[in-house]
Every structure is written in C-alpha cells, then in structure tokens.
Design an enzyme around this catalytic site. Structure first.
Site, PDB file in Angstrom:
ATOM      1  N   TYR A  38     -10.183   8.203  18.558  1.00  0.00           N
ATOM      2  CA  TYR A  38     -11.458   7.338  17.956  1.00  0.00           C
ATOM      3  C   TYR A  38     -11.223   6.152  17.863  1.00  0.00           C
ATOM      4  CZ  TYR A  38     -12.552  12.664  15.964  1.00  0.00           C
ATOM      5  OH  TYR A  38     -13.118  13.323  15.697  1.00  0.00           O
ATOM      6  N   GLN A  82       0.844  -1.384  -0.343  1.00  0.00           N
ATOM      7  CA  GLN A  82       0.053  -0.148  -0.162  1.00  0.00           C
ATOM      8  C   GLN A  82       0.782   1.338   0.061  1.00  0.00           C
ATOM      9  OE1 GLN A  82      -2.552  -0.094   3.454  1.00  0.00           O
ATOM     10  NE2 GLN A  82      -3.741  -2.354   2.344  1.00  0.00           N
ATOM     11  N   HIS A 114      -1.202   0.271   5.324  1.00  0.00           N
ATOM     12  CA  HIS A 114      -1.741   0.876   6.087  1.00  0.00           C
ATOM     13  C   HIS A 114      -0.880   1.889   6.716  1.00  0.00           C
ATOM     14  CE1 HIS A 114      -4.350  -1.780   8.179  1.00  0.00           C
ATOM     15  NE2 HIS A 114      -4.376  -2.286   7.266  1.00  0.00           N
TER      16      HIS A 114
END
Length: 391
Positions: free
Chosen positions: A272, A107, A169
């Site tokens: 979060y 990624q 990520h």
C-alpha cells in the site's frame, strides 16, 4: 451530495458539509449545551434518514473497541487497560479480570476486542493491546475464555516484532473473516521506512488462524526474508478494519500524515505504498515523497485531505435504516464526527458528516446485531451511544 467516480478520490473537508447539515449540527450542539454531558437524546437529520442518538452509558475512560456477545451484552475496551461489560442496560461496576498487562502510554494501551465466531461453544474473546517488553512495546494479541467477569486460560497468540520505544502508531483492529481467519492491523510505530520491510511486522496487516498459527495460504509463507504472518504491507497506521457483509472482503483505513488518510481494500500480498507514495505531507510541512503512485503499489479507494483522522469502521447491513444499506461508517477523531460513505460497486459516490453536534471524537462504530449503529466517543468521560430511527 457530490457524485464522482475515480480510482483514487480526494475529498476536501472544507467543502464537504452542506449548509443544512451545518445548521442541524449547530442546533444539535445548542441542545447538548442545555443538558449535562449528553444525558438526553439528540435528533439529527441526515441526507437519507433522520435518527436519534440515544446515550446508553458514560464514564468510560477513553473507550477504544466494542464487541457484541450472543446474550446481548457488549464488551468495551478502555485504553487505560480495563475491559468493561455492558449488560442488561447498564455498565458493570468492575472490570473483567485477567486482562494482560498493557503499556498505557500515548496511543498505546488496551485497544480492540473481538469475539470468536464460535463463541457460543468456546467462549473465546481476543484482545489487541500495546504489550510491554524488552526494548519498549509492540502490538500483541491475546485470547482467553470469558467466564462471567473473568478471563480464563489467557494466552498471547501474537507479538509484533520488534519491540520499540515511542508511544504511537500501534494500529490496531481485529477482524475474523468468513473462513475464521483472524486479521490484525498494525501501525508503523513511526519507523516509516520499515513499512516496506517484510522482515518485521511494522506497517502490516497480519493474518492468522484462530490459535495464532500461520495459515498455509498466506502470501509470504516460505519467502526468504519475509515474516509468514504478513498479509499486506506498506501501511502507516491502520485503526479501522471491517468485513464486507456481502463480498466477505476485508476493508481498512489508515491515518495519513498531514492529509492523505486512506480507505483501502485489503488484498493478499499487496503493497500500500507508505512511505514511498502518499497523498499527505509531514506535520512540519516537509515533503515526504513527490510520488502519489508507483508501479506495484495500491491506490486508495478514497483519500482525505485535510485529514479526518479515521478510527473504527463498519458497513451497515441492518434493517433499522434501509436507506443506509451498504453504506460505510467511519469514526473521525478530527472534525469530531461520524462519516457516512455512500457506496456503489465498491466505489465511494458520496459522503456526509453526522454527529457534528456532539463535539466528540468518535473512536469506534459498530453495526449491532439488532440493526442499530453503536458508537464510542473518545474522552476521559467516554460514552456508548446508539443510533435509532427518529420515528
């Protein structure tokens, strides 16, 4: 369209697309199959506005980010490491020189691009990318002055710590707010427990001045054991972030594990929750946590189960599609579509899947200065597409 209101709203993909849209998607897919590589326009019906999909260019190598220049040109990043310029209706044959070295694996690679709010005066652009170094790689941000097809005076203004192995990520989107502060979204680098650790940058959203210095009102500035660049934390992998055109708020979305993708309003100092709370489970089927909420942790505005794998996002505030004013558009890597979220009072009251006939992963979506929507498809023959009214 279903209309519901809740603090944390689940959308089940299996029941989302109405039959009329499925039919339209199949017809569009048949039309695509009749022509090579989306070389022709496609017309699609949505619940509120019919539109046509106009291909502008193809041959992009896994394009990731898009930014508009004042002269009408567009900068496009390719994950493999090239920065491309689309200008005067065509893609320049070469890449922009001067881009930093990137770790183009998995990624990782060249990720987002943003234009300084005062670009007309200073010519500055910003790039996020997986930067190699001792110990592996991490998300970095560099800025440079665009001079024709060359970046001059390139400097790295942010390096996420620590560098680590693995190729997943990294985040990462770049957004300037109305005060000229630069927000940088990051991922957890698959070190999930570190997203609750303010002593590193893993799983955070960063807020900086345009030169990379730390704003004096950052929420963790001066707190022992906390890095001053951090604005919010407890994130998993934030691949979408945008500025609300009316409120000026920063909104983001992030990949969940197996299910549990989230849409969030980014708040100073907020946690979060990842991985203490989540609406998803591990890819193996194992339970990550039995909690979906906890004191002091934010609830998402909406979450998706199964996952749509969101990437890229933009609020629409153009004049070409008055029916879409205020709607939020999100690219989807899973289920191969563009997601339209109908918003009311900061809540999601309806959703639909668009571009289902393309059969392409949607990596980025941007609201153009001309009032059209622009989309990047994620493949080795990626495309830049423009959504225009059908008539």
């Amino acid at each position: 369209m279903r209309r519901v209101k809740a603090a944390a709203l689940r959308w089940d993909e299996l029941a989302l697309v109405p039959p009329t849209l499925m039919t339209a998607g199949l017809l569009a897919l048949a039309a695509v199959a009749a022509v090579p590589a989306q070389s022709a326009e496609i017309t699609e019906q949505s619940e509120q506005a019919d539109f046509k999909v106009v291909p502008l260019t193809e041959g992009l190598d896994h394009p990731w980010g898009l930014a508009f220049l004042p002269d009408g040109g567009m900068l496009i990043t390719e994950r493999s490491g090239d920065l491309r310029l689309f200008k005067d209706g065509r893609l320049e044959s070469g890449a922009v020189a001067g881009v930093p070295e990137v770790a183009a694996r998995g990624q990782g690679g060249l990720l987002d691009v943003a234009v300084h709010p005062s670009f007309a005066e200073n010519g500055l652009i910003y790039l996020s990318y997986a930067g190699p170094g001792e110990g592996g790689a991490s998300t970095e941000v560099a800025r440079g002055r665009l001079d024709g097809m060359t970046l001059q005076d390139v400097e790295v203004i942010f390096r996420a710590t620590p560098k680590s192995g693995g190729t997943g990520h990294f985040g990462s989107r770049l957004v300037f707010d109305r005060d000229g502060k630069l927000f940088i979204s990051l991922g957890d680098r698959r070190q999930i427990r570190e997203s609750q650790n303010l002593g590193n940058h893993i799983g955070t959203v960063i807020r900086l001045n345009d030169d990379g210095s730390v704003p004096e009102d950052n929420p963790f500035l001066g707190q022992a054991g906390a890095l001053p660049e951090i604005y919010s934390y407890g994130h998993r992998n934030v691949q979408g972030m945008t500025l609300h055109p009316v409120s000026g708020e920063i909104w983001s979305h992030e990949h969940g594990p197996r299910g549990g993708d989230e849409l969030n309003l980014v708040k100073a100092g907020a946690n979060y929750g990842w991985p203490v709370i989540t609406y998803g489970i591990d890819y193996s089927g194992a339970i990550i946590t039995d909690k979906t909420e906890a004191p002091g942790m934010e609830q998402p505005i909406v979450y998706w189960d199964p996952s749509i794998a969101p990437s890229g996002m933009a609020f629409y505030d153009g004049d070409q599609f008055p029916e879409w004013q205020g709607d939020l558009f999100i690219g989807a890597l899973a289920h191969l579509h563009l997601r339209r979220l109908e918003m009311e009072g900061g809540q999601v009251v309806g959703q639909e899947s668009l571009l289902t006939g393309l059969n392409e992963r949607i990596r980025d979506v941007r609201n153009g200065p001309d009032g059209y929507l622009y989309v990047l498809t994620d493949s080795s023959n990626g495309q830049l597409l423009r959504l225009e009214p059908a008539s």
